[in-house]
Design a protein around this motif. Structure first.
Motif: not given
Length: 364
Positions: A237-255, A257-267
Protein backbone atom coordinates in the motif's frame (compact mmCIF):
# COMPACT_ATOMS: atom_id res chain seq x y z
CA UNK A 1 6.82 23.32 40.14
CA UNK A 2 6.57 22.02 43.72
CA UNK A 3 8.29 18.96 45.13
CA UNK A 4 5.16 16.84 44.88
CA UNK A 5 5.94 16.49 41.16
CA UNK A 6 8.62 13.84 41.70
CA UNK A 7 6.41 11.46 43.65
CA UNK A 8 3.41 12.09 41.41
CA UNK A 9 5.39 11.65 38.20
CA UNK A 10 6.92 8.33 39.23
CA UNK A 11 3.67 7.01 40.72
CA UNK A 12 1.74 8.00 37.57
CA UNK A 13 3.66 5.35 35.64
CA UNK A 14 1.67 2.66 37.46
CA UNK A 15 -1.85 3.57 36.27
CA UNK A 16 -4.92 1.58 37.21
CA UNK A 17 -7.43 1.48 40.00
CA UNK A 18 -4.77 1.10 42.69
CA UNK A 19 -1.01 1.38 43.02
CA UNK A 20 0.42 -0.99 45.61
CA UNK A 21 4.07 -1.97 46.06
CA UNK A 22 6.16 -3.48 48.85
CA UNK A 23 9.34 -1.54 49.61
CA UNK A 24 12.19 -3.99 50.13
CA UNK A 25 15.10 -1.56 50.44
CA UNK A 26 15.51 2.08 51.40
CA UNK A 27 18.98 3.32 52.28
CA UNK A 28 21.12 6.36 51.51
CA UNK A 29 18.85 7.72 48.79
CA UNK A 30 18.19 4.39 47.06
CA UNK A 31 14.90 2.48 47.15
CA UNK A 32 13.76 -0.84 45.67
CA UNK A 33 10.21 -2.20 45.63
CA UNK A 34 8.17 -4.99 44.08
CA UNK A 35 4.53 -4.66 43.02
CA UNK A 36 1.85 -5.85 40.66
CA UNK A 37 -1.32 -7.88 40.95
CA UNK A 38 -2.89 -11.22 40.05
CA UNK A 39 -6.52 -11.95 39.33
CA UNK A 40 -8.88 -14.82 38.65
CA UNK A 41 -12.29 -14.36 37.10
CA UNK A 42 -15.12 -16.27 35.47
CA UNK A 43 -15.86 -15.01 31.96
CA UNK A 44 -18.88 -15.61 29.79
CA UNK A 45 -20.73 -14.19 26.80
CA UNK A 46 -23.80 -14.65 24.62
CA UNK A 47 -21.83 -16.57 22.02
CA UNK A 48 -19.21 -18.27 24.19
CA UNK A 49 -18.93 -20.75 27.03
CA UNK A 50 -18.06 -19.78 30.59
CA UNK A 51 -14.36 -20.21 31.39
CA UNK A 52 -11.69 -19.21 33.89
CA UNK A 53 -9.58 -16.22 32.95
CA UNK A 54 -7.42 -13.44 34.35
CA UNK A 55 -7.47 -9.68 34.03
CA UNK A 56 -4.14 -8.14 33.05
CA UNK A 57 -1.98 -9.73 35.80
CA UNK A 58 1.50 -8.32 36.13
CA UNK A 59 4.59 -8.11 38.33
CA UNK A 60 6.94 -5.14 38.45
CA UNK A 61 10.17 -4.03 40.05
CA UNK A 62 10.87 -0.37 40.79
CA UNK A 63 13.99 1.44 41.90
CA UNK A 64 14.87 5.07 42.61
CA UNK A 65 18.21 6.70 43.35
CA UNK A 66 18.95 10.24 44.57
CA UNK A 67 21.62 11.69 42.28
CA UNK A 68 21.95 14.92 44.21
CA UNK A 69 21.30 18.52 43.12
CA UNK A 70 17.57 17.77 42.98
CA UNK A 71 17.82 14.94 40.41
CA UNK A 72 16.37 11.46 40.98
CA UNK A 73 16.80 8.49 38.66
CA UNK A 74 14.21 5.72 38.56
CA UNK A 75 13.88 2.43 36.71
CA UNK A 76 10.90 0.17 36.18
CA UNK A 77 10.42 -3.25 34.68
CA UNK A 78 6.95 -4.76 34.39
CA UNK A 79 5.89 -8.10 32.93
CA UNK A 80 2.53 -9.66 32.21
CA UNK A 81 2.07 -13.00 33.97
CA UNK A 82 0.70 -15.83 31.83
CA UNK A 83 -0.01 -18.23 34.67
CA UNK A 84 -3.24 -19.95 33.58
CA UNK A 85 -1.60 -22.01 30.84
CA UNK A 86 1.74 -23.74 30.59
CA UNK A 87 4.28 -22.88 27.93
CA UNK A 88 7.40 -20.89 27.21
CA UNK A 89 5.88 -17.39 27.38
CA UNK A 90 5.36 -17.16 31.13
CA UNK A 91 6.37 -13.48 31.09
CA UNK A 92 5.80 -10.85 28.39
CA UNK A 93 7.05 -7.27 28.66
CA UNK A 94 4.60 -4.50 29.53
CA UNK A 95 6.95 -1.74 30.66
CA UNK A 96 10.69 -1.18 30.81
CA UNK A 97 12.28 2.25 31.14
CA UNK A 98 14.78 4.55 32.81
CA UNK A 99 13.63 7.95 34.06
CA UNK A 100 15.25 11.16 35.34
CA UNK A 101 13.20 13.66 37.36
CA UNK A 102 13.90 17.13 38.77
CA UNK A 103 11.52 19.34 40.73
CA UNK A 104 12.14 22.27 38.36
CA UNK A 105 13.45 20.79 35.11
CA UNK A 106 10.74 18.10 34.81
CA UNK A 107 10.88 14.43 33.93
CA UNK A 108 12.47 12.57 31.00
CA UNK A 109 11.90 8.86 30.33
CA UNK A 110 13.30 6.43 27.77
CA UNK A 111 11.91 2.96 27.01
CA UNK A 112 8.54 1.21 26.87
CA UNK A 113 6.28 3.44 28.95
CA UNK A 114 2.83 4.96 29.35
CA UNK A 115 2.77 7.69 26.71
CA UNK A 116 1.93 11.38 27.23
CA UNK A 117 -1.04 10.67 24.91
CA UNK A 118 -2.39 8.28 27.54
CA UNK A 119 -2.15 11.01 30.19
CA UNK A 120 -5.06 12.65 28.37
CA UNK A 121 -6.80 9.67 26.74
CA UNK A 122 -6.74 7.33 29.74
CA UNK A 123 -8.99 9.27 32.13
CA UNK A 124 -11.87 6.82 31.51
CA UNK A 125 -9.69 3.69 31.47
CA UNK A 126 -10.35 2.89 35.13
CA UNK A 127 -12.70 -0.07 35.87
CA UNK A 128 -11.12 -3.51 36.27
CA UNK A 129 -13.38 -5.74 34.18
CA UNK A 130 -14.37 -3.58 31.17
CA UNK A 131 -12.74 -0.26 30.29
CA UNK A 132 -11.35 1.67 27.33
CA UNK A 133 -10.48 -0.47 24.28
CA UNK A 134 -9.77 1.88 21.38
CA UNK A 135 -6.65 3.28 23.08
CA UNK A 136 -5.04 -0.13 22.69
CA UNK A 137 -5.46 -0.45 18.89
CA UNK A 138 -1.80 -1.10 17.97
CA UNK A 139 -0.87 1.13 20.93
CA UNK A 140 2.77 0.08 21.18
CA UNK A 141 3.58 1.29 17.66
CA UNK A 142 1.16 4.23 17.57
CA UNK A 143 2.11 5.44 21.04
CA UNK A 144 -1.43 5.69 22.41
CA UNK A 145 -1.08 3.44 25.47
CA UNK A 146 2.12 1.69 26.47
CA UNK A 147 4.38 3.17 23.81
CA UNK A 148 7.37 1.08 22.76
CA UNK A 149 10.86 2.54 22.38
CA UNK A 150 9.74 6.07 23.32
CA UNK A 151 11.56 9.12 24.60
CA UNK A 152 9.29 11.43 26.56
CA UNK A 153 9.43 14.63 28.57
CA UNK A 154 6.88 16.03 31.01
CA UNK A 155 6.70 19.13 33.17
CA UNK A 156 4.11 21.12 35.08
CA UNK A 157 3.67 24.67 36.30
CA UNK A 158 1.93 25.35 39.60
CA UNK A 159 -0.37 28.38 39.31
CA UNK A 160 -1.35 28.62 42.97
CA UNK A 161 -5.09 29.02 43.42
CA UNK A 162 -5.43 29.14 39.62
CA UNK A 163 -4.59 25.42 39.32
CA UNK A 164 -1.82 23.56 37.50
CA UNK A 165 -0.79 23.46 33.84
CA UNK A 166 1.09 20.43 32.55
CA UNK A 167 2.48 19.27 29.24
CA UNK A 168 4.20 16.24 27.76
CA UNK A 169 6.18 15.44 24.61
CA UNK A 170 6.88 12.03 23.09
CA UNK A 171 8.99 10.67 20.22
CA UNK A 172 9.33 7.19 18.72
CA UNK A 173 11.82 6.26 16.02
CA UNK A 174 11.29 4.20 12.88
CA UNK A 175 9.98 0.69 13.54
CA UNK A 176 9.84 -2.03 10.86
CA UNK A 177 7.32 -4.75 11.80
CA UNK A 178 7.38 -6.53 8.43
CA UNK A 179 8.14 -10.23 8.09
CA UNK A 180 8.45 -12.81 5.32
CA UNK A 181 7.07 -16.34 5.19
CA UNK A 182 6.60 -19.10 2.63
CA UNK A 183 2.95 -19.73 1.66
CA UNK A 184 1.99 -22.81 -0.33
CA UNK A 185 -0.75 -22.53 -2.93
CA UNK A 186 -3.91 -24.60 -2.48
CA UNK A 187 -4.73 -25.37 -6.12
CA UNK A 188 -7.82 -27.48 -5.41
CA UNK A 189 -9.15 -25.27 -2.61
CA UNK A 190 -9.47 -28.32 -0.36
CA UNK A 191 -7.33 -26.99 2.48
CA UNK A 192 -4.31 -29.01 1.37
CA UNK A 193 -1.13 -27.31 0.17
CA UNK A 194 -0.56 -28.89 -3.24
CA UNK A 195 0.88 -26.00 -5.26
CA UNK A 196 4.10 -24.02 -5.48
CA UNK A 197 5.35 -21.99 -2.55
CA UNK A 198 5.45 -18.19 -2.62
CA UNK A 199 7.47 -15.92 -0.38
CA UNK A 200 4.96 -13.49 1.09
CA UNK A 201 5.87 -10.30 2.92
CA UNK A 202 3.46 -8.61 5.32
CA UNK A 203 3.48 -6.03 8.07
CA UNK A 204 3.93 -2.29 8.54
CA UNK A 205 6.86 0.13 8.57
CA UNK A 206 6.31 3.02 10.99
CA UNK A 207 8.26 6.23 10.47
CA UNK A 208 9.15 8.60 13.33
CA UNK A 209 6.16 9.46 15.52
CA UNK A 210 5.64 12.60 17.60
CA UNK A 211 3.05 13.51 20.21
CA UNK A 212 2.08 16.44 22.40
CA UNK A 213 -0.13 16.43 25.49
CA UNK A 214 -1.53 19.41 27.40
CA UNK A 215 -3.58 19.31 30.56
CA UNK A 216 -4.98 21.80 33.04
CA UNK A 217 -6.35 20.92 36.49
CA UNK A 218 -8.10 22.95 39.18
CA UNK A 219 -10.27 22.06 42.21
CA UNK A 220 -10.57 18.38 41.29
CA UNK A 221 -11.38 18.99 37.61
CA UNK A 222 -9.04 18.29 34.70
CA UNK A 223 -9.19 18.98 30.97
CA UNK A 224 -6.68 17.86 28.36
CA UNK A 225 -5.75 17.83 24.68
CA UNK A 226 -3.29 15.57 22.88
CA UNK A 227 -1.98 15.31 19.32
CA UNK A 228 -0.28 12.24 17.87
CA UNK A 229 1.15 11.94 14.33
CA UNK A 230 3.52 9.93 12.15
CA UNK A 231 3.69 8.22 8.75
CA UNK A 232 3.40 4.49 8.14
CA UNK A 233 3.38 2.15 5.16
CA UNK A 234 1.71 -1.23 4.98
CA UNK A 235 3.18 -3.80 2.61
CA UNK A 236 1.58 -3.36 -0.82
CA UNK A 237 0.00 0.00 0.00
CA UNK A 238 1.01 3.63 -0.23
CA UNK A 239 2.39 5.67 2.66
CA UNK A 240 -0.22 7.31 4.91
CA UNK A 241 -0.23 9.46 8.04
CA UNK A 242 -1.71 8.04 11.26
CA UNK A 243 -2.95 11.10 13.16
CA UNK A 244 -5.08 11.78 16.21
CA UNK A 245 -6.59 14.82 17.89
CA UNK A 246 -8.11 13.93 21.26
CA UNK A 247 -9.69 15.91 24.10
CA UNK A 248 -10.81 14.76 27.53
CA UNK A 249 -12.31 16.02 30.77
CA UNK A 250 -12.49 14.45 34.22
CA UNK A 251 -13.67 15.33 37.71
CA UNK A 252 -12.82 13.71 41.03
CA UNK A 253 -10.68 10.71 41.88
CA UNK A 254 -11.69 7.20 40.82
CA UNK A 255 -12.55 5.11 43.87
CA UNK A 256 -13.19 8.17 46.07
CA UNK A 257 -16.77 9.43 45.84
CA UNK A 258 -17.99 10.77 42.51
CA UNK A 259 -15.80 10.39 39.42
CA UNK A 260 -16.74 11.62 35.93
CA UNK A 261 -14.72 11.33 32.72
CA UNK A 262 -15.30 11.82 29.00
CA UNK A 263 -13.05 11.39 25.94
CA UNK A 264 -13.48 12.31 22.27
CA UNK A 265 -10.99 11.64 19.47
CA UNK A 266 -10.87 12.53 15.77
CA UNK A 267 -8.45 10.17 14.04
CA UNK A 268 -6.99 9.06 10.73
CA UNK A 269 -5.58 5.52 10.39
CA UNK A 270 -5.45 5.08 14.17
CA UNK A 271 -8.35 2.65 14.76
CA UNK A 272 -9.56 -0.63 13.34
CA UNK A 273 -12.78 -2.36 12.34
CA UNK A 274 -12.40 -6.14 12.34
CA UNK A 275 -8.61 -5.81 11.88
CA UNK A 276 -9.06 -3.39 8.96
CA UNK A 277 -7.52 0.04 9.50
CA UNK A 278 -10.01 2.92 9.33
CA UNK A 279 -9.01 5.87 7.13
CA UNK A 280 -11.16 8.15 9.31
CA UNK A 281 -12.65 7.49 12.73
CA UNK A 282 -14.29 9.16 15.70
CA UNK A 283 -13.91 7.69 19.17
CA UNK A 284 -16.06 8.29 22.24
CA UNK A 285 -15.65 7.16 25.85
CA UNK A 286 -17.56 8.18 28.99
CA UNK A 287 -17.40 6.97 32.58
CA UNK A 288 -19.56 7.72 35.62
CA UNK A 289 -18.49 6.12 38.90
CA UNK A 290 -19.43 6.55 42.54
CA UNK A 291 -17.61 4.98 45.48
CA UNK A 292 -19.71 4.53 48.61
CA UNK A 293 -18.23 4.87 52.12
CA UNK A 294 -18.59 1.08 52.40
CA UNK A 295 -15.83 0.70 49.74
CA UNK A 296 -18.31 -0.37 47.08
CA UNK A 297 -17.56 1.40 43.78
CA UNK A 298 -20.32 1.39 41.14
CA UNK A 299 -19.71 2.51 37.57
CA UNK A 300 -21.27 2.88 34.14
CA UNK A 301 -19.10 3.33 31.06
CA UNK A 302 -19.83 3.74 27.35
CA UNK A 303 -17.53 3.43 24.33
CA UNK A 304 -18.05 3.88 20.60
CA UNK A 305 -15.79 3.84 17.55
CA UNK A 306 -17.18 4.74 14.13
CA UNK A 307 -15.40 5.47 10.89
CA UNK A 308 -14.69 4.87 7.22
CA UNK A 309 -12.41 2.31 5.61
CA UNK A 310 -11.70 4.86 2.86
CA UNK A 311 -12.45 8.56 2.59
CA UNK A 312 -15.25 7.79 0.09
CA UNK A 313 -16.89 4.85 1.88
CA UNK A 314 -19.86 4.95 4.22
CA UNK A 315 -19.44 5.45 7.96
CA UNK A 316 -19.59 2.19 9.90
CA UNK A 317 -19.74 1.41 13.60
CA UNK A 318 -16.66 -0.58 14.58
CA UNK A 319 -17.47 -0.85 18.28
CA UNK A 320 -20.26 0.27 20.59
CA UNK A 321 -20.47 -1.02 24.14
CA UNK A 322 -21.87 -0.09 27.54
CA UNK A 323 -20.89 -1.75 30.82
CA UNK A 324 -22.32 -1.82 34.34
CA UNK A 325 -19.71 -2.71 36.95
CA UNK A 326 -19.12 -3.01 40.67
CA UNK A 327 -15.86 -3.23 42.63
CA UNK A 328 -15.56 -3.88 46.36
CA UNK A 329 -12.39 -3.37 48.41
CA UNK A 330 -12.38 -6.12 51.04
CA UNK A 331 -8.98 -4.73 52.06
CA UNK A 332 -6.56 -2.28 50.47
CA UNK A 333 -4.96 -5.21 48.63
CA UNK A 334 -7.90 -7.50 47.83
CA UNK A 335 -10.70 -6.37 45.51
CA UNK A 336 -13.72 -8.22 44.19
CA UNK A 337 -15.34 -7.13 40.94
CA UNK A 338 -18.26 -7.93 38.65
CA UNK A 339 -19.37 -6.46 35.36
CA UNK A 340 -21.73 -6.93 32.44
CA UNK A 341 -20.89 -5.35 29.09
CA UNK A 342 -23.72 -4.83 26.60
CA UNK A 343 -22.68 -5.14 22.96
CA UNK A 344 -24.71 -2.41 21.22
CA UNK A 345 -23.17 -2.80 17.76
CA UNK A 346 -25.79 -4.53 15.61
CA UNK A 347 -24.99 -2.56 12.43
CA UNK A 348 -25.11 -4.49 9.15
CA UNK A 349 -26.98 -7.32 10.91
CA UNK A 350 -23.95 -8.08 13.05
CA UNK A 351 -24.52 -10.65 15.79
CA UNK A 352 -23.96 -8.96 19.16
CA UNK A 353 -21.97 -10.68 21.89
CA UNK A 354 -22.53 -9.18 25.33
CA UNK A 355 -20.05 -10.30 28.00
CA UNK A 356 -19.88 -10.70 31.77
CA UNK A 357 -17.08 -11.18 34.28
CA UNK A 358 -16.92 -12.05 37.99
CA UNK A 359 -13.61 -12.17 39.79
CA UNK A 360 -11.11 -11.01 42.39
CA UNK A 361 -7.76 -9.20 42.25
CA UNK A 362 -4.95 -9.38 44.79
CA UNK A 363 -2.39 -6.56 44.79
CA UNK A 364 1.11 -7.69 45.66
Amino acid sequence: MNKKFLAAAIAAATFGTQAVAVELYNNEGTTFSVGGHVSINLNGSEQGDTDVGSNSPRININATHDLGNGFTADARGEWQLNYLEGGENTFTTRLGYLGLTHDVYGRAVGGTQWAPYYDVAGVADMPIAFANDFIYDDHGNLGTGRAEKMLSYRNAIELGEAGKLGFGLGWQGTNDTTSESWVFEDKNEDGIADGPAELVKKGVVYDDRMQLALNYSIMGAKVGYTYNTGDFKEVGAKKETAESHLVSAAYGSYGKGLYLAAVYGSNEYMNFNDKKRLAESNTYEALVAYALPSSLNLSLNYEKVEGKLTSNSATETAREEMALQAEYNFTSKFVGYAGYQFDLNDSNNRDTDSKWALGARYYL
